[in-house]
Design an enzyme around this catalytic site. Structure first.
Site, mmCIF file in Angstrom:
data_model
loop_
_atom_site.group_PDB
_atom_site.id
_atom_site.type_symbol
_atom_site.label_atom_id
_atom_site.label_comp_id
_atom_site.label_asym_id
_atom_site.label_seq_id
_atom_site.Cartn_x
_atom_site.Cartn_y
_atom_site.Cartn_z
ATOM 1 N N LEU A 181 0.828 -1.197 0.000
ATOM 2 C CA LEU A 181 0.000 0.000 0.000
ATOM 3 C C LEU A 181 0.865 1.250 0.000
ATOM 4 C CD1 LEU A 181 -2.995 1.174 0.634
ATOM 5 C CD2 LEU A 181 -2.156 1.289 2.973
ATOM 6 N N CYS A 182 0.472 2.252 -0.787
ATOM 7 C CA CYS A 182 1.110 3.567 -0.722
ATOM 8 C C CYS A 182 0.012 4.628 -0.864
ATOM 9 C CB CYS A 182 2.220 3.717 -1.764
ATOM 10 S SG CYS A 182 1.649 3.763 -3.469
#
Length: 109
Positions: free
Chosen positions: A67-68
């Site tokens: 995730l970013c």
């Protein structure tokens, strides 16, 4: 590489043999600003640039969802991890999509 939207992560996690990890690869200030937590995955924060040096801290037996902010950095990390033998999916749309699809209390920035 498999792309999953945030709304699909809980179902994906329930289908795994090992408890998955939600690997947040954003910078510390970003995680302090907005963070995705879920009962279905264990949250781990490792900024993108620290991944090569910290690779041994990740368990190859556990699936990882990267995730970013919007999905670009996490896709790069997911690709790197796959090359090193990890089972990885990318969270499409990142924390921004997480706020829209899973938890509107997560701030957008």
């Amino acid at each position: 590489m498999q792309q999953l939207y945030p709304a699909q992560i809980a179902e994906w996690a329930s289908q795994q043999d090992q408890r998955p990890v939600l690997l947040d690869v954003r910078e510390a200030w970003e995680v302090e600003t907005a963070s995705a937590k879920t009962e279905a995955l264990d949250f781990v924060h490792m900024p993108m640039q620290s991944i090569p040096a910290r690779l041994d801290e990740l368990d190859k037996t556990r699936p990882i969802a990267c995730l970013c902010h919007h999905g670009g950095r996490s896709m790069q990390v997911a690709s790197f991890l796959m090359q090193h033998g990890f089972e990885v999916v990318n969270v499409a749309g990142g924390i921004h999509a997480w706020s829209a699809q899973v938890d509107p209390s997560v701030p957008t920035y």
